[in-house]
Write a protein that holds these residues in place. Structure first.
Motif, PDB file in Angstrom:
ATOM      1  N   VAL A 100       7.258  17.415   1.223  1.00 58.41           N
ATOM      2  CA  VAL A 100       7.299  16.597   2.564  1.00 58.41           C
ATOM      3  C   VAL A 100       6.030  16.161   3.557  1.00 58.41           C
ATOM      4  N   VAL A 101       5.091  17.347   2.740  1.00 54.90           N
ATOM      5  CA  VAL A 101       4.217  16.606   3.591  1.00 54.90           C
ATOM      6  C   VAL A 101       3.023  15.887   3.353  1.00 54.90           C
ATOM      7  N   ARG A 102       3.624  15.683   1.538  1.00 50.38           N
ATOM      8  CA  ARG A 102       2.843  14.496   1.467  1.00 50.38           C
ATOM      9  C   ARG A 102       3.343  13.473   1.438  1.00 50.38           C
ATOM     10  N   ASP A 103       4.812  12.965   1.630  1.00 52.49           N
ATOM     11  CA  ASP A 103       5.640  11.942   1.793  1.00 52.49           C
ATOM     12  C   ASP A 103       5.868  11.907   3.670  1.00 52.49           C
ATOM     13  N   ALA A 104       5.530  12.675   4.381  1.00 51.17           N
ATOM     14  CA  ALA A 104       5.300  12.422   5.763  1.00 51.17           C
ATOM     15  C   ALA A 104       3.834  11.405   6.337  1.00 51.17           C
ATOM     16  N   ALA A 105       3.133  11.588   5.709  1.00 54.56           N
ATOM     17  CA  ALA A 105       1.417  11.053   5.761  1.00 54.56           C
ATOM     18  C   ALA A 105       1.643   9.162   5.751  1.00 54.56           C
ATOM     19  N   PRO A 106       0.478   9.104   6.731  1.00 53.57           N
ATOM     20  CA  PRO A 106       0.959   7.407   6.903  1.00 53.57           C
ATOM     21  C   PRO A 106      -0.298   6.814   5.989  1.00 53.57           C
ATOM     22  N   HIS A 107       0.686   6.020   5.487  1.00 56.19           N
ATOM     23  CA  HIS A 107       0.536   5.024   4.511  1.00 56.19           C
ATOM     24  C   HIS A 107       0.271   5.556   3.078  1.00 56.19           C
ATOM     25  N   ALA A 108       1.230   6.685   3.028  1.00 58.20           N
ATOM     26  CA  ALA A 108       1.596   7.738   1.672  1.00 58.20           C
ATOM     27  C   ALA A 108       1.960   6.935   0.389  1.00 58.20           C
ATOM     28  N   TYR A 109       2.203   5.723   0.598  1.00 58.88           N
ATOM     29  CA  TYR A 109       3.360   4.977  -0.491  1.00 58.88           C
ATOM     30  C   TYR A 109       2.437   4.586  -1.211  1.00 58.88           C
ATOM     31  N   ALA A 110       0.746   4.063  -0.715  1.00 58.85           N
ATOM     32  CA  ALA A 110      -0.235   3.826  -1.133  1.00 58.85           C
ATOM     33  C   ALA A 110      -1.188   4.781  -0.962  1.00 58.85           C
ATOM     34  N   ILE A 111      -1.702   6.030  -0.351  1.00 57.62           N
ATOM     35  CA  ILE A 111      -2.591   6.487  -0.402  1.00 57.62           C
ATOM     36  C   ILE A 111      -2.019   7.991  -1.723  1.00 57.62           C
ATOM     37  N   ASN A 112      -1.334   8.626  -2.055  1.00 52.24           N
ATOM     38  CA  ASN A 112      -0.202   9.553  -2.100  1.00 52.24           C
ATOM     39  C   ASN A 112      -1.140   9.042  -4.527  1.00 52.24           C
ATOM     40  N   GLN A 113      -1.270   7.682  -4.224  1.00 53.12           N
ATOM     41  CA  GLN A 113      -1.608   7.230  -5.276  1.00 53.12           C
ATOM     42  C   GLN A 113      -3.105   8.172  -5.647  1.00 53.12           C
ATOM     43  N   ASP A 160     -10.325   8.065  -7.398  1.00 52.30           N
ATOM     44  CA  ASP A 160     -11.394   6.908  -7.524  1.00 52.30           C
ATOM     45  C   ASP A 160     -10.783   5.706  -6.054  1.00 52.30           C
ATOM     46  N   ASP A 161     -11.857   5.948  -5.293  1.00 54.86           N
ATOM     47  CA  ASP A 161     -12.228   5.934  -4.553  1.00 54.86           C
ATOM     48  C   ASP A 161     -12.033   4.665  -4.373  1.00 54.86           C
ATOM     49  N   LYS A 162     -12.413   3.458  -5.310  1.00 56.53           N
ATOM     50  CA  LYS A 162     -12.127   1.275  -5.230  1.00 56.53           C
ATOM     51  C   LYS A 162     -11.399   1.352  -5.391  1.00 56.53           C
ATOM     52  N   GLY A 163     -10.296   2.507  -6.013  1.00 56.79           N
ATOM     53  CA  GLY A 163      -9.426   1.592  -6.288  1.00 56.79           C
ATOM     54  C   GLY A 163      -7.965   2.295  -4.756  1.00 56.79           C
ATOM     55  N   LEU A 164      -8.422   3.428  -3.858  1.00 55.33           N
ATOM     56  CA  LEU A 164      -8.037   3.434  -3.543  1.00 55.33           C
ATOM     57  C   LEU A 164      -8.248   2.685  -2.059  1.00 55.33           C
ATOM     58  N   MET A 165      -9.292   2.035  -1.933  1.00 59.10           N
ATOM     59  CA  MET A 165      -9.756   0.725  -1.233  1.00 59.10           C
ATOM     60  C   MET A 165      -8.950  -0.076  -0.847  1.00 59.10           C
ATOM     61  N   GLY A 166      -8.880  -0.268  -2.254  1.00 60.73           N
ATOM     62  CA  GLY A 166      -8.571  -1.866  -2.349  1.00 60.73           C
ATOM     63  C   GLY A 166      -6.896  -1.515  -2.054  1.00 60.73           C
ATOM     64  N   ALA A 167      -6.185  -0.636  -2.137  1.00 59.38           N
ATOM     65  CA  ALA A 167      -4.767  -0.545  -1.437  1.00 59.38           C
ATOM     66  C   ALA A 167      -4.669  -0.210  -0.033  1.00 59.38           C
ATOM     67  N   VAL A 168      -5.930   0.247   0.161  1.00 61.21           N
ATOM     68  CA  VAL A 168      -5.914   0.603   1.801  1.00 61.21           C
ATOM     69  C   VAL A 168      -6.567  -0.141   3.152  1.00 61.21           C
ATOM     70  N   SER A 169      -6.607  -0.042   4.298  1.00 58.49           N
ATOM     71  CA  SER A 169      -7.954  -0.524   4.886  1.00 58.49           C
ATOM     72  C   SER A 169      -8.522   0.340   5.679  1.00 58.49           C
ATOM     73  N   VAL A 170      -9.973   0.584   5.731  1.00 58.76           N
ATOM     74  CA  VAL A 170     -10.843   1.621   6.575  1.00 58.76           C
ATOM     75  C   VAL A 170      -9.798   2.242   7.370  1.00 58.76           C
ATOM     76  N   GLN A 171      -8.820   1.375   8.643  1.00 63.85           N
ATOM     77  CA  GLN A 171      -7.592   2.099   9.362  1.00 63.85           C
ATOM     78  C   GLN A 171      -7.087   3.183   9.356  1.00 63.85           C
ATOM     79  N   GLN A 172      -6.038   2.904   8.403  1.00 62.67           N
ATOM     80  CA  GLN A 172      -5.654   3.161   7.702  1.00 62.67           C
ATOM     81  C   GLN A 172      -5.915   4.206   7.137  1.00 62.67           C
ATOM     82  N   MET A 173      -6.906   5.141   6.336  1.00 60.52           N
ATOM     83  CA  MET A 173      -7.220   5.682   5.551  1.00 60.52           C
ATOM     84  C   MET A 173      -7.873   6.631   7.104  1.00 60.52           C
TER      85      MET A 173
END
Length: 325
Positions: free
Chosen positions: A139-152, A179-192
């Motif tokens: 529940v907590v993971r899914d409710a996080a901002p931009h979880a669809y991308a970051i939870n990967q 995988d910080d490079k892959g992560l930052m390819g999926a979201v912006s700095v502000q989203q993180m």
């Protein structure tokens, strides 16, 4: 140990310095996600880990409230709707009242403005996660901002929070498995940054609830294990961490406990010692470099959430290495 040094010999000097800097920044920014172990249970089989971060000889909530009542009453005039735990943490977290008041004003403004949605989501997530008497981490993971991308990318295998019997949280990070490079390819700095703020808020809610339940001021001890770290971090990920860390001391005073870098080769400890003075004094006072064989033996952090024996051995190890009784 020998394998670690063979790998180290292949790492350029600049990379070692950059990696060490990244690890220290990571410690100042509460970047973990799972606020408790994902394994459901009714009684936590954890050993006691005492952590004191307030500069006081006691962590007793009742005693601290009595000692700081006058300060808390002043803070109540600034934020009358704030909880007693919030006012206590702000009273304890700053050298003088003008600092505490300014920080509380900033917190109130952030919660009513840019951070409003994050705070609301975190509160609702914790309520839903505990609705059935057991923690539902999904529940907590899914409710996080931009979880669809970051939870990967952010998972229990690389970031995990383990609760202790005393109420404190051990926030464990295996940076090499992010995988910080892959992560930052999926979201912006502000989203993180938004994601990190949500994590801090979850930790704050859980730590305050555990403080009230145990009667002692609870906090989050950060355990950053560098096993397998072989390259400098992604620049965008570092930028998000740095931006996030600037909020931490003012928005969440006294929440951070000891900051531990585990399994750091001696040569990197020298670089870390050189960089240490550039960090906030409160971080310097908490920072420790220790070896943690139990943690080093794990290929990833998943067993800490799934195996009670391994988890207990790990918490025992941290308690002993930090000389906590």
């Amino acid at each position: 140990y020998h394998l670690q040094h063979r790998v180290l010999n292949r790492i350029p000097l600049f990379t070692m310095i950059a990696t060490t800097f990244f690890l220290l920044v990571l410690l100042t920014a509460t970047t973990a996600f799972a606020p408790v172990s994902t394994r459901k249970r009714t009684t936590p089989p954890f050993v006691r880990l005492q952590v004191t971060t307030t500069g006081s000889a006691t962590t007793s909530i009742d005693t601290l409230v009595k000692i700081n009542k006058a300060k808390m009453d002043e803070l109540a005039r600034i934020a009358p709707d704030s909880s007693e735990m919030t006012r206590l943490r702000f009273a304890l977290g700053f050298g003088d009242m003008s600092e505490a008041k300014d920080a509380l004003r900033e917190s109130v403004a952030w919660r009513a403005g840019p951070g409003k949605d994050i705070v609301t989501s975190a509160k609702q997530a914790v309520e839903e996660a505990t609705a059935e008497g057991k923690w539902n981490n999904d529940v907590v993971r899914d409710a996080a901002p931009h979880a669809y991308a970051i939870n990967q990318f952010i998972k229990p295998k690389n970031i995990l929070t383990v609760p202790t019997e005393s109420g404190d949280l051990l926030y464990v990070i295996r940076a090499s498995q992010i995988d910080d490079k892959g992560l930052m390819g999926a979201v912006s700095v502000q989203q993180m940054v938004d994601f990190f703020a949500y994590v801090k808020e979850i930790h704050s809610i859980v730590a305050d609830e555990r403080s009230l339940a145990t009667g002692r001021l609870c906090n989050v001890a950060l355990v950053n294990d560098i096993k397998g770290t072989r390259q400098a971090p992604d620049a965008q990920f570092s930028k998000a961490l740095t931006s996030s860390s600037k909020q931490y001391e003012k928005l969440y005073p006294t929440l951070a406990g000891p900051t531990l870098i585990t399994n750091l080769p001696l040569i990197l400890q020298a670089f870390a010692s050189l960089l240490k003075p550039f960090f906030p004094k409160t971080v310097q006072e908490r920072l420790k470099f220790i070896g943690a064989p139990e943690l080093a033996n794990l290929n990833d952090l998943t067993p800490l959430s799934m195996n009670p024996k391994i988890r207990k051995a790990f918490v025992n190890e941290i308690r002993e290495l930090t000389n906590e009784k």
